[in-house]
Scaffold this active site. Sequence first.
Site, PDB file in Angstrom:
ATOM      1  N   GLY A   1       0.968  -1.154   0.048  1.00 51.95           N
ATOM      2  CA  GLY A   1       0.065   0.140  -0.040  1.00 51.95           C
ATOM      3  C   GLY A   1       0.806   1.234   0.041  1.00 51.95           C
TER       4      GLY A   1
ATOM      5  CG  ASN B 104      -4.979   3.948   9.119  1.00 53.57           C
ATOM      6  OD1 ASN B 104      -5.270   5.214   8.550  1.00 53.57           O
ATOM      7  ND2 ASN B 104      -3.847   3.957   9.807  1.00 53.57           N
TER       8      ASN B 104
ATOM      9  CB  SER C  95      -2.032  -3.338   1.293  1.00 56.13           C
ATOM     10  OG  SER C  95      -1.167  -4.086   1.747  1.00 56.13           O
ATOM     11  CB  ALA C  96      -2.084  -8.867  -0.412  1.00 49.61           C
ATOM     12  CG  HIS C  97      -0.182  -6.519   5.286  1.00 53.30           C
ATOM     13  ND1 HIS C  97      -0.205  -6.332   6.387  1.00 53.30           N
ATOM     14  CD2 HIS C  97       0.127  -5.625   4.264  1.00 53.30           C
ATOM     15  CE1 HIS C  97      -0.149  -4.984   6.584  1.00 53.30           C
ATOM     16  NE2 HIS C  97       0.235  -4.419   5.332  1.00 53.30           N
TER      17      HIS C  97
ATOM     18  CB  THR D 196      11.913 -10.154 -11.401  1.00 51.95           C
ATOM     19  OG1 THR D 196      12.901 -10.074 -12.118  1.00 51.95           O
ATOM     20  CG2 THR D 196      11.276 -11.646 -11.553  1.00 51.95           C
TER      21      THR D 196
ATOM     22  CB  CYS E 222       2.999   3.516  11.547  1.00 51.05           C
ATOM     23  SG  CYS E 222       2.370   2.611  10.181  1.00 51.05           S
TER      24      CYS E 222
HETATM   25  N1  PLP Z   1      -2.962   3.176   3.887  1.00 48.14           N
HETATM   26  C1  PLP Z   1      -3.508   2.825   4.763  1.00 48.14           C
HETATM   27  C2  PLP Z   1      -4.822   3.450   5.159  1.00 48.14           C
HETATM   28  C3  PLP Z   1      -2.860   1.631   5.863  1.00 48.14           C
HETATM   29  O1  PLP Z   1      -3.694   1.178   6.820  1.00 48.14           O
HETATM   30  C4  PLP Z   1      -1.726   1.246   5.396  1.00 48.14           C
HETATM   31  C5  PLP Z   1      -1.292   0.104   6.665  1.00 48.14           C
HETATM   32  O2  PLP Z   1      -1.267   0.155   7.457  1.00 48.14           O
HETATM   33  C6  PLP Z   1      -1.104   1.511   4.248  1.00 48.14           C
HETATM   34  C7  PLP Z   1      -1.624   2.516   3.477  1.00 48.14           C
HETATM   35  C8  PLP Z   1       0.414   1.044   4.184  1.00 48.14           C
HETATM   36  O3  PLP Z   1       0.139  -0.224   3.388  1.00 48.14           O
HETATM   37  P1  PLP Z   1       1.222  -1.377   3.651  1.00 48.14           P
HETATM   38  O4  PLP Z   1       1.406  -1.815   4.842  1.00 48.14           O
HETATM   39  O5  PLP Z   1       1.081  -2.376   2.394  1.00 48.14           O
HETATM   40  O6  PLP Z   1       2.508  -0.633   2.922  1.00 48.14           O
END
Ligand code: PLP
Length: 388
Positions: free
Chosen positions: A71, A151, A199-201, A237, A325
């Site tokens: 992401g 988030n 983002s996949a995770h 790649t 974070c």
């Molecule tokens: N954007 C939002 C709203 C998120 O919650 C996050 C991850 O916490 C990201 C971006 C970043 O994604 P990634 O961990 O895949 O870099």
Amino acid sequence: MRRIYLDYAATTPTHPEVAKTMLPHFTEAFGNPSSIYACGQEAKGAIEEARANVANLIDAQDEEIVFTSGGTEADNFAIKGVADANGSKGNHIITTAIEHHAVLETCHFLETKGFRVTYLPVDEHGLVAIEDVRKAITNQTILISVMQANNEIGTNEPIAEIGKIARETGIYFHTDAVQTIGHIPISVDELGVDLLSMSAHKFYGPKGVGVLYIRKGTKLLPFMHGGEQERGRRASTENVPGIVGFGRAVELAQQEMSEETERITYLRDKLINGLLGQIDHTRLNGHPTHRLPNNVNVSIAFAEGESMCLGLDLEGICASTGSACSSGSLEASHVLLALGLPHEQAHASLRFSLGKWNTEEEIDRVLEVLPQIVARLRAMSPLLKSHE
Ligand code: PLP
């Protein structure tokens, strides 16, 4: 002690079905998708299948899907890519004060390169006002970037309405959909977005793989220079196992989304009502109704967020004080401060984010344990004593 995981917004476990689909791509099906022989082309085929799944999920065309490392890269690619390619048209970007750091820090970086950025405020629930977007637009504006859902507090932003303004004014529109993809239905045309990060995770896929949707005709510079992968837009790649995992996670999300949303919403509301009912001086952060089905964010006055988190951890319960974070840092969450919360309340916040493997018993356990933790912390709190 059984672990109760309630931090799905930070990351999710990879679904066993997803892991199973990825596995052969580490071993026997390991070819480089750029190789012309059969096992390379097999890998290429697997990537294209995943790309079609992602495109189908958001009503896009396959060639509008570009795989990234996550992401963060998708956000950087969208914003820097538009800035680099459209600098001659204007130097103004509009975003919000509550974006993820992947957007905010990219904007701060661009400010050092001569771009001007407007950080729109939000109301007490975390909502951006459409009128503020309209008013912020100048003849220099080249990009609007507003996240689909936050988030930390789970508030859903009025993306389709902002999309209409962006279309009327011919300004590119990006949304960070990292917290919504796979959780709520998304159509890029209904939202009116030109760029969308995923983002996949965050929805049971693997870590280290993301997507930037780029509407056909959008002018943006490639993020990585090198080979011709991803139609020259993202060299390197391809992460074949990760991309295959992304595609499988999308399939599972499509099958399970509506049932899962109903189940999770019920658990979320039970947790919110339980916390507000059982612990006095508790406030729900984020919008009461326009919020993600899995997000609970509360401020519990006279109890410190980190201490509550540690207390929960001792009981085997994983929650967070805000975004992953920013937890571990002593700075109050920029999102909670943007809602107008005083520092003490912002420091007294807890985020629970629910997911596929949570049960009602787990919610009951939190509601049993947390009031006791808060009572213990408050018994030691000088703030509560001065309030009484
Ligand atoms: N954007 C939002 C709203 C998120 O919650 C996050 C991850 O916490 C990201 C971006 C970043 O994604 P990634 O961990 O895949 O870099």
